[in-house]
Motif scaffolding. Structure first.
Motif, PDB file in Angstrom:
ATOM      1  N   LYS A   1      -5.955  13.774  13.961  1.00  9.18           N
ATOM      2  CA  LYS A   1      -5.922  13.026  12.702  1.00  9.18           C
ATOM      3  C   LYS A   1      -4.501  13.038  12.159  1.00  9.18           C
ATOM      4  O   LYS A   1      -3.844  14.084  12.157  1.00  9.18           O
ATOM      5  CB  LYS A   1      -6.886  13.637  11.694  1.00  9.18           C
ATOM      6  CG  LYS A   1      -8.326  13.559  12.148  1.00  9.18           C
ATOM      7  CD  LYS A   1      -9.266  14.218  11.164  1.00  9.18           C
ATOM      8  CE  LYS A   1     -10.685  14.151  11.694  1.00  9.18           C
ATOM      9  NZ  LYS A   1     -11.640  14.802  10.791  1.00  9.18           N
ATOM     10  N   VAL A   2      -4.043  11.859  11.706  1.00  8.35           N
ATOM     11  CA  VAL A   2      -2.661  11.740  11.256  1.00  8.35           C
ATOM     12  C   VAL A   2      -2.611  11.016   9.919  1.00  8.35           C
ATOM     13  O   VAL A   2      -3.195   9.949   9.762  1.00  8.35           O
ATOM     14  CB  VAL A   2      -1.809  10.952  12.283  1.00  8.35           C
ATOM     15  CG1 VAL A   2      -0.354  10.925  11.851  1.00  8.35           C
ATOM     16  CG2 VAL A   2      -1.952  11.518  13.673  1.00  8.35           C
ATOM     17  N   LYS A   3      -1.912  11.589   8.958  1.00  3.10           N
ATOM     18  CA  LYS A   3      -1.640  10.934   7.687  1.00  3.10           C
ATOM     19  C   LYS A   3      -0.268  10.278   7.830  1.00  3.10           C
ATOM     20  O   LYS A   3       0.765  10.916   7.626  1.00  3.10           O
ATOM     21  CB  LYS A   3      -1.671  11.933   6.538  1.00  3.10           C
ATOM     22  CG  LYS A   3      -3.063  12.493   6.293  1.00  3.10           C
ATOM     23  CD  LYS A   3      -3.080  13.426   5.116  1.00  3.10           C
ATOM     24  CE  LYS A   3      -4.498  13.927   4.880  1.00  3.10           C
ATOM     25  NZ  LYS A   3      -4.589  14.824   3.736  1.00  3.10           N
ATOM     26  N   VAL A   4      -0.288   9.004   8.193  1.00  7.70           N
ATOM     27  CA  VAL A   4       0.955   8.304   8.522  1.00  7.70           C
ATOM     28  C   VAL A   4       1.917   8.255   7.340  1.00  7.70           C
ATOM     29  O   VAL A   4       3.134   8.358   7.521  1.00  7.70           O
ATOM     30  CB  VAL A   4       0.649   6.886   9.064  1.00  7.70           C
ATOM     31  CG1 VAL A   4       1.936   6.132   9.345  1.00  7.70           C
ATOM     32  CG2 VAL A   4      -0.185   6.984  10.336  1.00  7.70           C
ATOM     33  N   ASP A   5       1.392   8.132   6.115  1.00  8.85           N
ATOM     34  CA  ASP A   5       2.282   8.073   4.946  1.00  8.85           C
ATOM     35  C   ASP A   5       3.125   9.339   4.802  1.00  8.85           C
ATOM     36  O   ASP A   5       4.250   9.280   4.314  1.00  8.85           O
ATOM     37  CB  ASP A   5       1.483   7.833   3.666  1.00  8.85           C
ATOM     38  CG  ASP A   5       1.006   6.396   3.549  1.00  8.85           C
ATOM     39  OD1 ASP A   5       1.542   5.530   4.271  1.00  8.85           O
ATOM     40  OD2 ASP A   5       0.096   6.140   2.744  1.00  8.85           O
ATOM     41  N   GLU A   6       2.610  10.483   5.215  1.00  6.11           N
ATOM     42  CA  GLU A   6       3.389  11.724   5.133  1.00  6.11           C
ATOM     43  C   GLU A   6       4.591  11.681   6.071  1.00  6.11           C
ATOM     44  O   GLU A   6       5.589  12.344   5.829  1.00  6.11           O
ATOM     45  CB  GLU A   6       2.513  12.935   5.446  1.00  6.11           C
ATOM     46  CG  GLU A   6       1.521  13.247   4.351  1.00  6.11           C
ATOM     47  CD  GLU A   6       0.723  14.506   4.613  1.00  6.11           C
ATOM     48  OE1 GLU A   6       1.008  15.229   5.598  1.00  6.11           O
ATOM     49  OE2 GLU A   6      -0.206  14.777   3.838  1.00  6.11           O
ATOM     50  N   ILE A   7       4.482  10.903   7.131  1.00  3.13           N
ATOM     51  CA  ILE A   7       5.599  10.764   8.077  1.00  3.13           C
ATOM     52  C   ILE A   7       6.587   9.718   7.572  1.00  3.13           C
ATOM     53  O   ILE A   7       7.791   9.963   7.512  1.00  3.13           O
ATOM     54  CB  ILE A   7       5.081  10.369   9.472  1.00  3.13           C
ATOM     55  CG1 ILE A   7       4.148  11.452  10.016  1.00  3.13           C
ATOM     56  CG2 ILE A   7       6.242  10.127  10.432  1.00  3.13           C
ATOM     57  CD1 ILE A   7       3.352  11.022  11.223  1.00  3.13           C
TER      58      ILE A   7
ATOM     59  N   GLU B   1       6.772   7.915   4.456  1.00  2.00           N
ATOM     60  CA  GLU B   1       7.280   7.925   3.084  1.00  2.00           C
ATOM     61  C   GLU B   1       8.124   9.144   2.759  1.00  2.00           C
ATOM     62  O   GLU B   1       9.035   9.076   1.952  1.00  2.00           O
ATOM     63  CB  GLU B   1       6.126   7.796   2.100  1.00  2.00           C
ATOM     64  CG  GLU B   1       5.466   6.420   2.157  1.00  2.00           C
ATOM     65  CD  GLU B   1       4.287   6.282   1.220  1.00  2.00           C
ATOM     66  OE1 GLU B   1       4.007   7.222   0.455  1.00  2.00           O
ATOM     67  OE2 GLU B   1       3.638   5.225   1.264  1.00  2.00           O
ATOM     68  N   SER B   2       7.819  10.266   3.378  1.00  4.56           N
ATOM     69  CA  SER B   2       8.587  11.470   3.083  1.00  4.56           C
ATOM     70  C   SER B   2       9.723  11.690   4.078  1.00  4.56           C
ATOM     71  O   SER B   2      10.498  12.616   3.941  1.00  4.56           O
ATOM     72  CB  SER B   2       7.663  12.692   3.079  1.00  4.56           C
ATOM     73  OG  SER B   2       7.110  12.881   4.376  1.00  4.56           O
ATOM     74  N   GLY B   3       9.779  10.842   5.098  1.00  9.80           N
ATOM     75  CA  GLY B   3      10.856  10.955   6.077  1.00  9.80           C
ATOM     76  C   GLY B   3      10.705  12.142   7.002  1.00  9.80           C
ATOM     77  O   GLY B   3      11.684  12.609   7.581  1.00  9.80           O
ATOM     78  N   LYS B   4       9.490  12.636   7.178  1.00  7.07           N
ATOM     79  CA  LYS B   4       9.258  13.795   8.042  1.00  7.07           C
ATOM     80  C   LYS B   4       9.007  13.334   9.482  1.00  7.07           C
ATOM     81  O   LYS B   4       7.909  13.455  10.012  1.00  7.07           O
ATOM     82  CB  LYS B   4       8.087  14.622   7.522  1.00  7.07           C
ATOM     83  CG  LYS B   4       8.377  15.242   6.176  1.00  7.07           C
ATOM     84  CD  LYS B   4       7.243  16.094   5.697  1.00  7.07           C
ATOM     85  CE  LYS B   4       7.573  16.713   4.344  1.00  7.07           C
ATOM     86  NZ  LYS B   4       6.471  17.506   3.816  1.00  7.07           N
ATOM     87  N   LYS B   5      10.045  12.814  10.102  1.00  8.99           N
ATOM     88  CA  LYS B   5       9.957  12.293  11.465  1.00  8.99           C
ATOM     89  C   LYS B   5       9.497  13.368  12.445  1.00  8.99           C
ATOM     90  O   LYS B   5       8.843  13.067  13.440  1.00  8.99           O
ATOM     91  CB  LYS B   5      11.314  11.729  11.871  1.00  8.99           C
ATOM     92  CG  LYS B   5      11.376  11.124  13.230  1.00  8.99           C
ATOM     93  CD  LYS B   5      10.621   9.821  13.309  1.00  8.99           C
ATOM     94  CE  LYS B   5      10.840   9.180  14.669  1.00  8.99           C
ATOM     95  NZ  LYS B   5       9.824   8.247  15.032  1.00  8.99           N
ATOM     96  N   GLY B   6       9.769  14.622  12.160  1.00  7.42           N
ATOM     97  CA  GLY B   6       9.348  15.715  13.026  1.00  7.42           C
ATOM     98  C   GLY B   6       7.847  15.878  13.105  1.00  7.42           C
ATOM     99  O   GLY B   6       7.333  16.504  14.031  1.00  7.42           O
TER     100      GLY B   6
END
Length: 100
Positions: free
Chosen positions: A69-75, A77-82
C-alpha cells in the motif's frame, strides 16, 4: 551478421497499471530503476477521481502474492523520493476510484 548466425531476442517484460490513471494498460519494463511515481507518469498521471493515497502494488514473490500500500501524496507533495517504491516486472499497480 553472417550466414547461419543465431540471433537471440529475449521476451520483453511488462508491468501493469489498472484503475484511475489516464492510460491504464500493460507497459514494457525497459528501465531497470523505474519507480511507482514514474510508472504512473508513464500512464499519463492520475484521473481527477483517483484515490491517490490508496494506490497499491500487487507483487508475486516466490509464488506468494504481496500487496504494497502506497500513499502517493506523501512521496510527491513532501518530496520524499526515498519512499518511492521500485517497480519490478510483473507488478500490477492498482489505482482505485475515490469515493466522495
Amino acid at each position: 551478421l553472417s550466414d547461419k548466425d543465431l540471433l537471440y531476442i529475449p521476451k520483453a517484460e511488462h508491468f501493469y497499471i489498472i484503475g484511475q490513471v489516464k492510460s491504464p494498460g500493460s507497459y514494457i519494463y525497459q528501465e531497470k530503476d523505474i519507480t511507482l511515481v514514474e510508472a504512473i507518469s508513464m500512464a499519463g498521471g492520475f484521473t481527477p477521481i483517483a484515490a491517490r493515497n490508496r494506490t497499491r502494488i500487487i507483487r508475486v514473490e516466490e509464488g506468494v502474492e504481496k500487496i504494497i500500500k502506497v500513499k502517493v501524496d506523501e512521496i510527491t507533495e513532501s518530496g520524499k523520493k526515498g519512499q518511492d517504491i521500485q517497480i519490478v516486472p510483473g507488478d500490477v499497480i492498482v489505482v482505485p476510484e475515490s469515493f466522495f
